[in-house]
Design an enzyme around this catalytic site. Structure first.
Site, mmCIF file in Angstrom:
data_model
loop_
_atom_site.group_PDB
_atom_site.id
_atom_site.type_symbol
_atom_site.label_atom_id
_atom_site.label_comp_id
_atom_site.label_asym_id
_atom_site.label_seq_id
_atom_site.Cartn_x
_atom_site.Cartn_y
_atom_site.Cartn_z
ATOM 1 N N ASN A 221 -8.895 2.021 9.366
ATOM 2 C CA ASN A 221 -8.206 1.722 10.617
ATOM 3 C C ASN A 221 -8.854 2.482 11.767
ATOM 4 O O ASN A 221 -9.478 1.904 12.651
ATOM 5 C CB ASN A 221 -6.729 2.061 10.496
ATOM 6 C CG ASN A 221 -5.915 1.637 11.722
ATOM 7 O OD1 ASN A 221 -4.722 1.872 11.778
ATOM 8 N ND2 ASN A 221 -6.514 1.018 12.715
ATOM 9 N N THR A 222 -8.776 3.816 11.728
ATOM 10 C CA THR A 222 -9.266 4.630 12.842
ATOM 11 C C THR A 222 -10.751 4.416 13.103
ATOM 12 O O THR A 222 -11.188 4.417 14.261
ATOM 13 C CB THR A 222 -9.002 6.118 12.570
ATOM 14 O OG1 THR A 222 -7.613 6.304 12.266
ATOM 15 C CG2 THR A 222 -9.372 6.963 13.774
ATOM 16 N N LYS B 104 0.875 -1.169 0.000
ATOM 17 C CA LYS B 104 0.000 0.000 0.000
ATOM 18 C C LYS B 104 0.912 1.219 0.000
ATOM 19 O O LYS B 104 1.625 1.487 0.974
ATOM 20 C CB LYS B 104 -0.914 0.019 1.215
ATOM 21 C CG LYS B 104 -1.825 1.244 1.224
ATOM 22 C CD LYS B 104 -2.502 1.457 2.561
ATOM 23 C CE LYS B 104 -3.198 2.820 2.551
ATOM 24 N NZ LYS B 104 -3.737 3.176 3.871
ATOM 25 N N ALA C 164 -9.460 5.826 3.780
ATOM 26 C CA ALA C 164 -9.395 7.016 4.643
ATOM 27 C C ALA C 164 -10.723 7.745 4.737
ATOM 28 O O ALA C 164 -11.388 7.990 3.738
ATOM 29 C CB ALA C 164 -8.319 7.995 4.173
ATOM 30 N N GLY C 165 -11.089 8.060 5.981
ATOM 31 C CA GLY C 165 -12.257 8.893 6.240
ATOM 32 C C GLY C 165 -13.519 8.151 6.626
ATOM 33 O O GLY C 165 -14.501 8.772 7.030
ATOM 34 N N GLY D 207 -8.355 9.480 9.203
ATOM 35 C CA GLY D 207 -8.732 9.563 10.606
ATOM 36 C C GLY D 207 -9.833 10.539 10.934
ATOM 37 O O GLY D 207 -10.190 10.698 12.098
#
Length: 257
Positions: free
Chosen positions: A208-209, A99, A186-187, A160
């Site tokens: 992830n977050t 990645k 992301a997001g 995040g």
């Protein structure tokens, strides 16, 4: 989802369309339980953040061998840094998958599109299977495909942020522009964000977050799994067209006067 509808990246098939990160969890036990609840088959690890001291516990100890490791170049701000990090991952015995992240701004963590393209071109030449994190720009998506990337990973919102998909229209154009899989990266903040991404036709989501930062990370991992599955099924089923006015749900002919 089943192997009757697999996610295919670089000729390899996966049942799950949810890819998850391994950072920000409270401890290795929570990491293990969240990964299991997510149903993911591919997990990302930030190569530059792995502790590799002899005799010391490592993040890699928390990741079962059944998962496909997707090393990432998080924390890199130039193409050269990202290329060196990808090479390090290969030397550590990880897969040829990478990645690719080349960050252009420390505050927003938006990608540096030019440096990403430079790094992608070189890594593809070296035999890596490159999945680049990029902005939601259809032109850049096409350029990344043209240099040989196996997928394109446009952001939904800043890393995040949990803001969800800010520009679904650009994602739709990207889906029309390139033929490789589109993986929203992301997001994503909650299960409905993941469902929307799949409903639009995106092939997978990476997060992830959104999981690790939740009050109950393990429960959120399960929710994200279900959101991805629901979104994909809704996309395959085909939603009804939107109408300005009502349409009776019962047939109007044959009514008794």
């Amino acid at each position: 989802m089943s192997m009757n509808d697999p996610l295919v990246i670089a000729g390899k098939s996966y049942r799950s369309r949810l890819i998850v990160g391994t950072g920000k969890y409270k401890d290795h036990d929570e990491t293990r339980r969240a990964l299991q609840a997510s149903g993911a088959e591919i997990v990302t690890v930030a190569v530059r953040r792995i502790e590799l001291k002899p005799g010391q516990p490592s993040l890699l100890d928390a990741i079962d061998k059944k998962y496909v490791l997707l090393p990432n170049t998080a924390g890199c701000y130039t193409a050269d840094e990202a290329i060196r990090t990808a090479r390090l991952a290969r030397e550590l015995g990880m897969t040829e998958f990478v990645k690719l992240e080349v960050i252009g701004d420390k505050r927003t963590l938006f990608p540096d599109a030019e440096e990403t393209l430079v790094a992608a071109r070189q890594l593809v030449k070296e035999g890596f299977v490159v999945l680049p994190y990029t902005n939601d720009d259809p032109i850049m998506a096409r350029k990344l495909e043209d240099v040989g990337c196996a997928a394109v990973m446009p952001l939904a919102a800043p890393i995040g942020s949990g803001l969800g998909i800010r520009n679904p229209y650009n994602l739709r154009i990207i889906l029309e522009t390139v033929k490789v899989p589109i993986i929203v990266d992301a997001g994503v903040g909650t299960a409905s964000d993941a469902a929307v991404a799949l409903e639009l036709g995106c092939h997978a989501v990476l997060m992830n977050t959104g999981i690790a930062g939740a009050r109950d990370a393990v429960l959120m991992a399960e929710a994200m799994r279900l959101g991805v599955e629901a979104g994909r099924k809704a996309f395959l089923a085909g939603r009804i067209p939107k109408k300005l006015h009502a349409a009776a749900s019962s047939p109007e002919h044959g009514l008794i006067e």
